[in-house]
Design an enzyme around this catalytic site. Structure first.
Site, mmCIF file in Angstrom:
data_model
loop_
_atom_site.group_PDB
_atom_site.id
_atom_site.type_symbol
_atom_site.label_atom_id
_atom_site.label_comp_id
_atom_site.label_asym_id
_atom_site.label_seq_id
_atom_site.Cartn_x
_atom_site.Cartn_y
_atom_site.Cartn_z
ATOM 1 N N CYS A 194 -34.080 17.489 31.526
ATOM 2 C CA CYS A 194 -32.685 17.754 31.138
ATOM 3 C C CYS A 194 -31.993 16.517 30.593
ATOM 4 C CB CYS A 194 -31.922 18.305 32.332
ATOM 5 S SG CYS A 194 -32.068 17.256 33.784
ATOM 6 N N GLU A 213 -26.888 23.074 38.167
ATOM 7 C CA GLU A 213 -27.371 21.931 37.369
ATOM 8 C C GLU A 213 -27.974 22.520 36.096
ATOM 9 O OE1 GLU A 213 -26.570 19.087 38.487
ATOM 10 O OE2 GLU A 213 -26.203 19.522 40.595
ATOM 11 N N LEU A 214 -27.251 22.404 34.971
ATOM 12 C CA LEU A 214 -27.577 23.235 33.807
ATOM 13 C C LEU A 214 -28.087 22.429 32.616
ATOM 14 C CD1 LEU A 214 -24.494 25.612 34.165
ATOM 15 C CD2 LEU A 214 -26.721 25.731 35.289
ATOM 16 N N GLY A 272 -31.330 25.042 35.960
ATOM 17 C CA GLY A 272 -31.930 25.806 34.863
ATOM 18 C C GLY A 272 -30.990 25.809 33.673
ATOM 19 N N SER A 273 -31.137 26.814 32.835
ATOM 20 C CA SER A 273 -30.370 26.832 31.587
ATOM 21 C C SER A 273 -28.905 27.194 31.839
ATOM 22 C CB SER A 273 -30.987 27.854 30.633
ATOM 23 O OG SER A 273 -30.943 29.135 31.224
#
Ligand code: NAD
Length: 479
Positions: free
Chosen positions: A285, A251-252, A231-232
């Protein structure tokens, strides 16, 4: 069961589908029609779900072979149920049919990879005798599950990212509590149903639909041993601060660049860039956001991009042939539209697109952008790509590095020295040569550096993250 789930998305807690403490209405992302009543748990239900999974996991005696067989069966069922899953993904996300099909096909492979990996989880040998004075001792590690893995996932890959969390967790022998994105509860329910039908013991998995409140309750719960998050960066940082010494996979966010040199195969590069910038309406992403093009071929490349976008309609994601559907919400469309508007006001050139109807934004290409514009400095997460010319490759690399993020990049060139220079200099988790930033396949180790996160996805690598090792040494029984 499924028809009922379409009308109301329930929790799956302690081996059963249950009603939540409150109910929220879910809407179709294209036309806004109400789709389902989504049940959301309160803290008591979150607690019960986590503890039930922990108890089931502690009792579970599934072997690697058995876990692998369940995951392989889930992969086969996903292939069989492809059509129903695709319909549901389109409703939950607004993805086009092509994007939803690709999502399911990749997830099918991810589950299969997890099934294969479940059978070959090993520790390692440790050469104890390599130390001075040691004789007749051996060392090896046992690789063990952690217990409960809590998976918190984003809206933009509601099947494949979820499989990248649940699959390795189950392969490794863990139980899983899943909190999917609030936008995609129907997809998550179908996935849980599929895993149960594939033979996963029902106690080993819980599904808790909901948003930040449910996520927060999970972060504060003492039992999960591992938080698998995509996510963010904002929420990722919050998770890192909240869960103490427990392990995480974060996992950004990202701001991905792809570099096109004058000597590249321009037509191929342009075709790949168009897909990589606009699939899932740019909500990926690794989407190409900054497209650096060597000045001498800028005009030609711009024409090739325009050609790649010709006759590719934006609109109803259910209509075959639609290239770009809506973004996830009207609020998201507002934000993207205002960033594009601001760039144009500040002097950027609208090379293509820039129009909006409802939550659909047409594929947008911006030229003449300044480094300081919001479209250059912030993750757009929408169907917008920014063209930046460069003269010297080193300048493009320096600019691509000039972001807090570091997930993935691509470079197109026929020159191996240039390609390897870029790979060496870029601070990112992945550099794809003669591919775009968005050309991951699911067996790769995948993760970011800098503000794009820590830890790796990719079934084999995620299994290592979701297990712990005990070192065992054995000395001679009799000296
Ligand atoms: P988001 O961070 O808003 O939400 C992600 C998840 O976190 C959702 O399930 C949400 O409900 C939950 N959440 C929100 N607040 C929380 C809290 N306080 N505690 C616990 N959970 C909480 O992200 P999004 O809008 O769904 O997804 C878009 C972002 O995801 C983009 O930044 C994108 O780059 C990133 N992303 C990264 C990767 C990667 O592999 N690096 C892949 C896909 C998406």
């Amino acid at each position: 069961m499924t028809a009922q789930l379409m009308r109301s998305a329930l929790l799956f807690v302690d081996g059963d589908w249950r009603e939540g403490a409150s109910v929220e209405t879910l809407h179709d992302k294209f036309d806004g029609t109400p789709l389902a009543q989504v049940h959301v748990p309160d803290r008591g239900q979150v607690d019960r779900a986590v503890r039930a999974v922990a108890a089931a996991q502690a009792e579970s005696r599934l072997t690697g072979f058995e876990r692998g067989r369940i995951l392989m069966a889930a992969s086969a069922l996903m292939r069989e149920r492809r059509e129903r899953l695709v319909d549901t993904v389109v409703a939950d996300t607004g993805f086009t049919l092509t994007d939803a099909e690709r999502e399911i096909d990749r997830a099918t492979e991810t589950l299969q990879l997890c099934g294969e990996e479940a059978k070959r989880i090993t520790g390692r040998m440790v050469p104890v005798e390599g130390s001075p004075g040691v004789r007749g001792r051996i060392g090896f590690t046992l690789r063990k599950p952690l217990g409960v893995v809590c998976a918190i996932t984003p809206f933009n890959a509601p099947v494949n990212t979820v499989c990248h969390k649940i699959g390795p967790a189950i392969a490794a022998g863990n139980g899983v509590v899943l909190k999917p994105a609030p936008e995609t509860p129907l997809t998550a329910a179908l996935l849980v149903e599929l895993l149960l039908d594939a033979g996963l013991p029902e106690g080993l998995l819980a599904l808790l639909p909901g948003g930040a409140d449910v996520g927060q309750a999970l972060l504060e719960h003492p039992v999960p041993a591992f938080y698998a998050f995509t996510g963010s960066t904002r929420v990722g940082e919050h998770i890192a601060r909240s869960v103490g010494i427990r392990r995480t996979q974060l996992e950004l966010g990202s701001l991905a660049s792809t570099i096109v040199c004058a000597d590249a195969a321009l037509e191929t590069a342009a075709g790949l860039c168009v897909n990589a910038a606009f699939r899932k309406a740019g909500q990926v992403c690794t989407s190409v956001q900054r497209l650096y093009v060597q000045r001498g071929v800028l005009e030609e490349f711009g024409r090739l991009i325009a050609r790649g976008l010709a006759d590719r309609p934006a609109g109803d994601p259910r209509r075959p042939g639609t290239f770009v559907g809506p973004v996830i919400s009207p609020a998201s469309a507002d934000r993207i539209q205002s960033w594009v508007g601001e760039a144009v006001e500040q002097g950027a050139e609208l090379v293509h697109g820039g129009t909006r109807e409802g939550s659909v934004i047409t594929p947008t290409v911006l030229g003449n952008v300044a480094k300081t514009m919001t479209v250059m400095t912030n993750e757009i997460f929408g169907p917008v790509v920014v063209l930046r010319p460069f003269d010297h490759l080193a300048d493009a690399v320096a600019e691509a590095n000039d972001t807090p993020f570091g997930l993935a990049s691509g470079v197109f060139t026929a020159d191996l020295d240039s390609a390897l220079m870029v790979a060496g200099e870029l601070r990112v988790g992945t550099v794809h040569i003669n591919e775009t930033s968005s050309s991951r396949v699911d067996l790769m180790p995948f993760g970011g550096v800098k503000a794009s996160g820590t830890g790796l996805e990719g079934p084999r690598y995620a299994i290592e993250e979701m297990t712990e090792e005990t070192l065992v040494t054995v000395g001679p029984a009799r000296p």
